[in-house]
Design a protein around this motif. Structure first.
Motif, PDB file in Angstrom:
ATOM      1  N   THR A  59      11.059  11.151   5.568  1.00 36.08           N
ATOM      2  CA  THR A  59      10.082  10.092   5.305  1.00 36.08           C
ATOM      3  C   THR A  59       9.344  10.321   3.984  1.00 36.08           C
ATOM      4  O   THR A  59       8.755   9.384   3.436  1.00 36.08           O
ATOM      5  CB  THR A  59       9.061   9.992   6.443  1.00 36.08           C
ATOM      6  OG1 THR A  59       8.423  11.265   6.626  1.00 36.08           O
ATOM      7  CG2 THR A  59       9.728   9.570   7.746  1.00 36.08           C
ATOM      8  N   ARG A  63       8.169   7.290   0.945  1.00 31.11           N
ATOM      9  CA  ARG A  63       6.762   7.350   0.539  1.00 31.11           C
ATOM     10  C   ARG A  63       6.654   7.624  -0.956  1.00 31.11           C
ATOM     11  O   ARG A  63       5.840   7.014  -1.657  1.00 31.11           O
ATOM     12  CB  ARG A  63       6.031   8.424   1.339  1.00 31.11           C
ATOM     13  CG  ARG A  63       5.765   8.045   2.807  1.00 31.11           C
ATOM     14  CD  ARG A  63       5.237   9.209   3.608  1.00 31.11           C
ATOM     15  NE  ARG A  63       4.107   9.844   2.952  1.00 31.11           N
ATOM     16  CZ  ARG A  63       3.995  11.169   2.769  1.00 31.11           C
ATOM     17  NH1 ARG A  63       4.963  11.978   3.192  1.00 31.11           N
ATOM     18  NH2 ARG A  63       2.935  11.660   2.174  1.00 31.11           N
ATOM     19  N   THR A  74       4.809  -2.616   1.018  1.00 28.45           N
ATOM     20  CA  THR A  74       4.641  -2.988   2.426  1.00 28.45           C
ATOM     21  C   THR A  74       3.833  -4.269   2.605  1.00 28.45           C
ATOM     22  O   THR A  74       3.827  -4.840   3.698  1.00 28.45           O
ATOM     23  CB  THR A  74       3.964  -1.848   3.211  1.00 28.45           C
ATOM     24  OG1 THR A  74       2.702  -1.537   2.599  1.00 28.45           O
ATOM     25  CG2 THR A  74       4.840  -0.602   3.212  1.00 28.45           C
ATOM     26  N   GLU A 193       8.380  17.252   0.173  1.00 27.68           N
ATOM     27  CA  GLU A 193       7.606  16.238  -0.528  1.00 27.68           C
ATOM     28  C   GLU A 193       7.759  16.366  -2.040  1.00 27.68           C
ATOM     29  O   GLU A 193       7.873  15.363  -2.747  1.00 27.68           O
ATOM     30  CB  GLU A 193       6.125  16.334  -0.136  1.00 27.68           C
ATOM     31  CG  GLU A 193       5.848  15.888   1.293  1.00 27.68           C
ATOM     32  CD  GLU A 193       4.395  15.489   1.499  1.00 27.68           C
ATOM     33  OE1 GLU A 193       3.568  15.808   0.612  1.00 27.68           O
ATOM     34  OE2 GLU A 193       4.103  14.852   2.521  1.00 27.68           O
ATOM     35  N   MET A 229       1.168  10.199  -2.873  1.00 31.47           N
ATOM     36  CA  MET A 229       1.938  10.014  -1.643  1.00 31.47           C
ATOM     37  C   MET A 229       1.072  10.048  -0.397  1.00 31.47           C
ATOM     38  O   MET A 229       1.410   9.431   0.618  1.00 31.47           O
ATOM     39  CB  MET A 229       3.036  11.081  -1.552  1.00 31.47           C
ATOM     40  CG  MET A 229       4.198  10.835  -2.488  1.00 31.47           C
ATOM     41  SD  MET A 229       5.349  12.241  -2.579  1.00 31.47           S
ATOM     42  CE  MET A 229       5.919  12.353  -0.876  1.00 31.47           C
ATOM     43  N   VAL A 232       0.188   6.649   0.972  1.00 29.19           N
ATOM     44  CA  VAL A 232       1.267   5.753   1.388  1.00 29.19           C
ATOM     45  C   VAL A 232       1.540   5.940   2.872  1.00 29.19           C
ATOM     46  O   VAL A 232       1.869   7.044   3.318  1.00 29.19           O
ATOM     47  CB  VAL A 232       2.560   6.007   0.579  1.00 29.19           C
ATOM     48  CG1 VAL A 232       3.680   5.102   1.087  1.00 29.19           C
ATOM     49  CG2 VAL A 232       2.310   5.783  -0.905  1.00 29.19           C
ATOM     50  N   GLN A 233       1.446   4.858   3.626  1.00 30.77           N
ATOM     51  CA  GLN A 233       1.737   4.887   5.053  1.00 30.77           C
ATOM     52  C   GLN A 233       3.179   4.430   5.272  1.00 30.77           C
ATOM     53  O   GLN A 233       3.543   3.315   4.904  1.00 30.77           O
ATOM     54  CB  GLN A 233       0.763   3.980   5.816  1.00 30.77           C
ATOM     55  CG  GLN A 233      -0.692   4.368   5.674  1.00 30.77           C
ATOM     56  CD  GLN A 233      -0.996   5.741   6.240  1.00 30.77           C
ATOM     57  OE1 GLN A 233      -0.498   6.123   7.306  1.00 30.77           O
ATOM     58  NE2 GLN A 233      -1.799   6.505   5.506  1.00 30.77           N
ATOM     59  N   TRP A 234       3.975   5.293   5.889  1.00 29.17           N
ATOM     60  CA  TRP A 234       5.377   4.940   6.167  1.00 29.17           C
ATOM     61  C   TRP A 234       5.852   5.781   7.334  1.00 29.17           C
ATOM     62  O   TRP A 234       5.591   6.978   7.388  1.00 29.17           O
ATOM     63  CB  TRP A 234       6.249   5.187   4.943  1.00 29.17           C
ATOM     64  CG  TRP A 234       7.652   4.684   5.114  1.00 29.17           C
ATOM     65  CD1 TRP A 234       8.760   5.398   5.510  1.00 29.17           C
ATOM     66  CD2 TRP A 234       8.097   3.343   4.903  1.00 29.17           C
ATOM     67  NE1 TRP A 234       9.857   4.588   5.564  1.00 29.17           N
ATOM     68  CE2 TRP A 234       9.481   3.322   5.187  1.00 29.17           C
ATOM     69  CE3 TRP A 234       7.475   2.161   4.502  1.00 29.17           C
ATOM     70  CZ2 TRP A 234      10.252   2.163   5.082  1.00 29.17           C
ATOM     71  CZ3 TRP A 234       8.235   1.015   4.400  1.00 29.17           C
ATOM     72  CH2 TRP A 234       9.599   1.009   4.685  1.00 29.17           C
ATOM     73  N   SER A 235       6.578   5.149   8.250  1.00 32.24           N
ATOM     74  CA  SER A 235       7.083   5.896   9.400  1.00 32.24           C
ATOM     75  C   SER A 235       8.539   5.547   9.651  1.00 32.24           C
ATOM     76  O   SER A 235       9.036   4.565   9.122  1.00 32.24           O
ATOM     77  CB  SER A 235       6.256   5.568  10.647  1.00 32.24           C
ATOM     78  OG  SER A 235       6.293   4.184  10.937  1.00 32.24           O
TER      79      SER A 235
END
Length: 235
Positions: A59, A63, A74, A193, A229, A232-235
């Motif tokens: 993930t 991001r 998004t 990351e 990063m 940044v919201q990402w799942s």
């Protein structure tokens, strides 16, 4: 006849885009043109491309790509008109400066202004999937149509999945899995990351950074993206 051909082409494009919601595209227009270019060059090269599903991509990578390439990914509907307007203004200013330099140096070769874009991730995917790399008003209009179709038929996670599996990361290197193995000798699922941020920074000019892995800009920009990063919201 031209109208009929144009409508038929739009129908083909629409079917290709809609199919991408369920079928993993085997290749893109850009990949095929790049394979042809590499083959014609006569230089030794290796083709690296291995599709992996989204759950097998760390993930950290989406991001990092959002932080580097398209902070509003998004939220926007595929096209950020404000970004396009800003890019157009920068291009106009750079072009004016290049023209002034040419006027001040008659008889000398002056490098043309470097154009910058305001493309979102969805626009980049639309261009790479089905279009050529030329910059014309007609191609940009077609890109906009394809972008809106992608946003209509694919959700954001699917757009990101297709994008990350086909985007270029070097000469003959396409997709997250190939890039992770090429630069870090790990699978895409195991990217850290920092590694993800470094790959994201390469995207605007992957061939250049492939040749210059010790670039000071690459290292500095990687630190900047690492800092972004966290937002940044990402799942």
């Amino acid at each position: 006849m031209l109208l009929v051909c144009g409508l038929a082409l739009q129908g083909v494009f629409a079917l290709r885009v809609a199919a991408a919601a369920w079928v993993d595209p085997a290749s893109t227009s850009f990949q095929r043109s790049e394979a042809w270019r590499l083959w014609r060059s006569g230089e030794p090269w290796t083709w690296r491309h291995d599709w992996v599903p989204a759950e097998r991509i760390a993930t950290a990578l989406p991001r990092a790509v959002i932080a580097s390439e398209d902070a509003g990914f998004t939220e926007h509907g595929g096209i950020e008109w404000d970004a396009i307007e800003r890019a157009w203004a920068r291009n106009q200013a750079q072009q004016a400066r290049a023209e002034r330099r040419a006027a001040d140096r008659p008889g000398q070769v002056v490098r043309p202004a470097k154009l910058v874009g305001g493309s979102t991730i969805t626009q980049q995917l639309a261009k790479n999937m089905l279009l050529s790399g030329e910059r014309t008003v007609l191609r940009k209009a077609q890109e906009a149509v394809l972008t809106l179709w992608l946003e209509l038929w694919l959700d954001k996670p699917r757009i990101m999945e297709v994008y990350l599996n086909h985007v270029e990361w070097g000469a003959g290197v396409f997709g997250a899995q190939a890039a992770a193995q090429r630069y870090f000798r790990v699978d895409a699922a195991r990217l850290s990351e920092r590694q993800a941020a470094r790959l994201a920074v390469m995207l605007p000019a992957p061939k250049r950074f492939e040749r210059r892995p010790d670039s000071a800009y690459l290292a500095g920009r990687t630190e900047v993206i690492l800092g972004r990063m966290g937002d940044v919201q990402w799942s």
